[in-house]
Scaffold this active site. Structure first.
Site, mmCIF file in Angstrom:
data_model
loop_
_atom_site.group_PDB
_atom_site.id
_atom_site.type_symbol
_atom_site.label_atom_id
_atom_site.label_comp_id
_atom_site.label_asym_id
_atom_site.label_seq_id
_atom_site.Cartn_x
_atom_site.Cartn_y
_atom_site.Cartn_z
ATOM 1 C CB SER A 250 28.866 -14.669 -26.670
ATOM 2 O OG SER A 250 29.676 -15.765 -26.590
ATOM 3 C CG HIS B 267 26.642 -15.344 -30.470
ATOM 4 N ND1 HIS B 267 26.400 -15.292 -31.776
ATOM 5 C CD2 HIS B 267 27.923 -15.736 -30.264
ATOM 6 C CE1 HIS B 267 27.743 -15.344 -32.423
ATOM 7 N NE2 HIS B 267 28.628 -15.720 -31.405
ATOM 8 C CG ASP C 22 30.778 -18.072 -29.657
ATOM 9 O OD1 ASP C 22 30.470 -17.626 -30.661
ATOM 10 O OD2 ASP C 22 30.595 -17.189 -28.490
ATOM 11 C CG MET D 141 34.768 -22.302 -30.482
ATOM 12 S SD MET D 141 36.047 -21.324 -29.158
ATOM 13 C CE MET D 141 35.036 -19.579 -29.313
ATOM 14 C CG HIS E 296 30.009 -17.693 -34.230
ATOM 15 N ND1 HIS E 296 31.063 -17.045 -33.555
ATOM 16 C CD2 HIS E 296 30.749 -17.974 -35.569
ATOM 17 C CE1 HIS E 296 32.131 -16.854 -34.320
ATOM 18 N NE2 HIS E 296 32.042 -17.325 -35.250
ATOM 19 C CG MET F 148 34.241 -20.063 -34.750
ATOM 20 S SD MET F 148 34.409 -19.113 -33.069
ATOM 21 C CE MET F 148 33.010 -19.590 -32.294
ATOM 22 C CG MET G 52 34.852 -13.260 -36.664
ATOM 23 S SD MET G 52 33.595 -13.537 -35.122
ATOM 24 C CE MET G 52 34.745 -13.815 -33.791
ATOM 25 C CG ASP H 219 31.285 -12.897 -32.089
ATOM 26 O OD1 ASP H 219 31.445 -12.423 -31.039
ATOM 27 O OD2 ASP H 219 30.942 -13.863 -32.392
HETATM 28 O O1 LIG Z 1 32.894 -16.120 -31.375
HETATM 29 C C1 LIG Z 1 33.480 -15.479 -30.382
HETATM 30 C C2 LIG Z 1 34.929 -15.840 -30.311
HETATM 31 O O2 LIG Z 1 35.369 -16.640 -31.150
HETATM 32 C C3 LIG Z 1 32.577 -14.751 -29.590
HETATM 33 O O3 LIG Z 1 31.403 -14.983 -29.775
HETATM 34 C C4 LIG Z 1 32.954 -14.280 -28.015
HETATM 35 O O4 LIG Z 1 32.493 -15.454 -27.093
HETATM 36 C C5 LIG Z 1 32.759 -13.084 -27.751
HETATM 37 O O5 LIG Z 1 33.262 -12.856 -26.605
HETATM 38 P P1 LIG Z 1 33.578 -11.372 -26.037
HETATM 39 O O6 LIG Z 1 34.599 -10.644 -26.820
HETATM 40 O O7 LIG Z 1 32.354 -10.623 -26.171
HETATM 41 O O8 LIG Z 1 34.092 -11.621 -24.510
HETATM 42 FE FE LIG Z 2 30.908 -15.921 -31.553
#
Ligand SMILES: O=C(CO)[C@@H](O)[C@H](O)COP(=O)(O)O
Ligand SMILES: [Fe+2]
Length: 224
Positions: free
Chosen positions: A9, A34, A36, A38, A68, A70, A139, A177
């Site tokens: 990620s 990956h 993310d 947000m 991903h 969000m 998640m 994740d």
């Molecule tokens: O989607 C998410 C958080 O919302 C993840 O993708 C995090 O970025 C994972 O991070 P770690 O828990 O592996 O540090």
């Molecule tokens: Fe994620």
């Protein structure tokens, strides 16, 4: 059984030198990037959008980019990320008014499609859309931040979804994740996951290859 995939990620990457850091993690043996997204609305944090995805493609990243989402609503971002070079787009069912339409939009845009379930989100909305899914993402933390601890009840949920996938006969990846580390990845794989997102466990260490190699040797111990 499909090969296990490791998807770092980039939430925990160095945003000031993102292209180099993504190259470094791919050269260290990662399979998928990956990404993310947000929006400070669906989750209480704000990250990166389609322009950054395109910038990674322009920089020369050819690996699959797993977006991903969000964000709420999702449909406009689906179209924009598909144009920006996303390979996989996943979203949370609570974030759209029209689940089937949003999944169709991803497929029509030429990307693989997935649904994401938060730790407290029930699975019933899978009932009628299994045929449209390439990925189911569970998640194992509440979304919004990297560096949180793995929520143990995810293991039972993984077993439940693995059975749903096997019973459906569809070719669907089971992704996990949040809080994935060298010391829990084998247990998570044994529960059914085959695609592992890990942010802080990889990017917070100086030697990405060492961590990814350790993850792979843990995964090699799991009976597929
Ligand atoms: O989607 C998410 C958080 O919302 C993840 O993708 C995090 O970025 C994972 O991070 P770690 O828990 O592996 O540090
Ligand atoms: Fe994620």
């Amino acid at each position: 059984m499909r090969p296990f995939l490791i998807a770092p990620s980039i939430l925990s990457a160095d945003f000031a030198r993102l292209g180099e850091d993504v190259d470094a993690v791919l050269n260290a043996g990662a399979d998928v990037v990956h990404f993310d997204v947000m929006d400070n609305h669906y989750v209480p944090n704000l990250t990166i959008g389609p322009m950054v995805c395109k910038a990674l493609r322009d920089y020369g990243v050819t690996a699959e980019i797993d977006v991903h989402l969000m964000v709420k609503p999702v449909d406009r971002m689906i179209v924009d990320f598909a144009k920006a070079g996303a390979s996989i787009i996943t979203f949370h069912p609570e974030a759209t008014e029209h689940l089937d339409r949003s999944l169709q939009l991803i497929k029509e845009s030429g990307c693989k499609a997935g649904l994401v379930f938060n730790p407290g989100t029930p699975l019933h909305c899978l009932d009628h859309v299994m045929d449209k899914l390439d990925v189911i993402l569970l998640m194992s933390v509440n979304p919004g931040f990297g560096g949180q601890s793995f929520i143990p009840s995810t293991l039972d949920k993984l077993k439940q979804v693995k059975k749903l996938i096997d019973d459906s006969g569809y070719d669907i990846r089971l992704q996990v994740d949040g809080g994935v580390k060298v010391d829990n990845i084998a247990e998570i794989a044994a529960a059914g996951a085959d695609m592992f997102v890990a942010g802080s466990a990889i990017f917070n260490k100086p030697d990405y290859k060492a961590v990814i190699d350790e993850m792979r040797s843990e995964l090699a111990k799991v009976d597929e």
